[in-house]
Design a protein around this motif. Structure first.
Motif, PDB file in Angstrom:
ATOM      1  N   ALA A 145      12.547   6.618   1.582  1.00 35.94           N
ATOM      2  CA  ALA A 145      11.824   7.742   2.031  1.00 35.94           C
ATOM      3  C   ALA A 145      10.671   7.413   2.896  1.00 35.94           C
ATOM      4  N   ALA A 146       9.973   6.325   2.842  1.00 29.48           N
ATOM      5  CA  ALA A 146       9.038   5.839   3.579  1.00 29.48           C
ATOM      6  C   ALA A 146       9.488   5.637   4.942  1.00 29.48           C
ATOM      7  N   LEU A 147      10.875   5.305   5.427  1.00 26.38           N
ATOM      8  CA  LEU A 147      11.312   5.130   6.788  1.00 26.38           C
ATOM      9  C   LEU A 147      10.958   6.266   7.534  1.00 26.38           C
TER      10      LEU A 147
ATOM     11  N   ILE B  72       0.839  -1.375  -0.007  1.00 29.02           N
ATOM     12  CA  ILE B  72       0.179   0.047   0.110  1.00 29.02           C
ATOM     13  C   ILE B  72       0.622   1.220  -0.114  1.00 29.02           C
ATOM     14  N   THR B  73       1.829   1.185   0.754  1.00 25.02           N
ATOM     15  CA  THR B  73       2.952   2.571   0.864  1.00 25.02           C
ATOM     16  C   THR B  73       3.514   2.601  -0.290  1.00 25.02           C
TER      17      THR B  73
ATOM     18  N   GLN C   4       2.726  10.572  -1.612  1.00 23.78           N
ATOM     19  CA  GLN C   4       3.347  10.442  -0.765  1.00 23.78           C
ATOM     20  C   GLN C   4       3.155  11.647   0.322  1.00 23.78           C
ATOM     21  N   ALA C   5       3.008  12.733  -0.148  1.00 23.31           N
ATOM     22  CA  ALA C   5       2.712  13.917   0.725  1.00 23.31           C
ATOM     23  C   ALA C   5       1.443  13.608   1.569  1.00 23.31           C
ATOM     24  N   ARG C   6       0.485  12.896   1.175  1.00 22.07           N
ATOM     25  CA  ARG C   6      -0.515  12.655   2.110  1.00 22.07           C
ATOM     26  C   ARG C   6      -0.352  11.769   3.201  1.00 22.07           C
ATOM     27  N   LEU C   7       0.602  11.153   3.318  1.00 21.20           N
ATOM     28  CA  LEU C   7       1.180  10.161   4.327  1.00 21.20           C
ATOM     29  C   LEU C   7       1.490  10.623   5.857  1.00 21.20           C
ATOM     30  N   VAL C   8       0.821  10.409   6.792  1.00 21.04           N
ATOM     31  CA  VAL C   8       1.102  10.897   8.052  1.00 21.04           C
ATOM     32  C   VAL C   8       1.844   9.654   8.928  1.00 21.04           C
TER      33      VAL C   8
END
Length: 308
Positions: free
Chosen positions: A84-86, A59-60, A69-73
């Motif tokens: 970058a997800a880390l 999903i990520t 990705q800017a929508r992810l908190v």
């Protein structure tokens, strides 16, 4: 370390005991009771997509591939790609979620891969006012495309999702064609772990079964679905040509330990000492990188017979 999927634990992690889970769930239910019930569990689009918690590595990856990705908190511990997800807050392993942990990031929506849990925790999350969208998981080409479209729709990025799905579809079809002319198909035994000398292997309806088939192999196990501990006789009867395992997934099993198993040592894979190891999130993620994983596994199995 692969908590991916926590795929190292898929199919064998027992649910948390009710006694151990009760205090946490009780607190969560009390917290959830303070919030209005979510009357839209079947929602397909987030009304507010500005602060999304992504649960599930694929999903990520899809959110990043869509450029959203800017929508992810927040993300779960199986979401380790891209790098970058880390930098996002980690709300825990997708199969052992804490409602408090997920809600602590104050998400405007929760986007979770099917299989997230435990069920009690997911039920608590669904009872809050935070929209919860569950994304189905299927281990084939169409399943990947469906995930992309559902994630894109949830984020209001349908056009981007359609474009990404078309690109991934073409890449997956090309990857599958690379082994189309191979007649002598390798029999693959996916070993999740070895405990007490017993092999925990993947049957049908698993991510391992899906990637083996897409890569031109044959799952050596066809008598059951899910993950199961095999008897020595079952391993010998399976006659695998290759053992497939994950890297960075739980306690390491060296080649010497693997082939010291009496049952494996007597198989064609054991005699040839043939084992393929790949990163679990990459191998079994069933997301944007799966076409590359298919190619890499196929090359490990068939070498120069794979056509580009």
């Amino acid at each position: 370390m692969l908590s991916f999927l926590g795929l190292a634990r898929v199919g064998r992690l027992a649910p948390l005991s009710k006694r151990a889970l009760a205090p946490a769930v009780g607190l969560s239910l009390a917290f959830a009771a303070l919030l209005p019930a979510n009357a839209a569990e079947d929602t397909a689009v987030f009304a507010d997509n500005s602060k999304i918690a992504a649960i599930g590595g694929s999903i990520t990856e899809i959110v990043f591939a869509l450029g959203e990705q800017a929508r992810l908190v927040a993300r779960d511990s199986t979401s380790r790609y891209p790098e970058a997800a880390l930098s996002l807050p980690d709300v825990g392993y997708m199969r052992q979620l804490s409602p408090e942990g997920v809600l602590s990031v104050n998400p405007s929506g929760i986007l979770a891969l099917h299989g997230s849990g435990p069920k009690e925790a997911v039920d608590v999350l669904k009872k809050t006012s935070i929209p919860f969208i569950e994304v189905p998981e299927r281990y084939d080409r169409e399943g990947i495309l469906e995930k992309i479209r559902i994630v894109g729709k949830a984020l209001g990025a349908d056009a981007k999702a359609d474009a990404l799905a078309a690109e991934i579809d073409a890449r997956l079809k090309a990857a599958e064609k690379q082994t189309a002319s191979i007649k002598d198909r390798k029999r693959i035994l996916f070993v999740l772990s070895i405990q007490g000398g017993k092999i925990l292997a993947a049957g049908s309806q698993t991510a391992a079964d899906g990637i083996i088939k897409l890569s031109g192999g044959v799952n050596a196990i066809d008598g059951f679905s899910g993950y199961k501990q095999l008897s020595d006789e079952a391993v010998i009867t399976a006659r695998p040509d290759v053992i497939l395992m994950m890297n960075n997934a739980g306690p390491a099993v060296s080649d010497d330990q693997l082939f010291a198993s009496p049952s494996i040592s007597s198989t064609p894979a054991g005699v040839a000492r043939k084992v393929v190891r790949m990163d679990g999130g990459y191998l079994l993620g069933f997301g944007p990188r799966t076409a590359d994983a298919i190619h890499d596994l196929a090359v490990s199995l068939y070498g120069g017979q794979v056509t580009d």
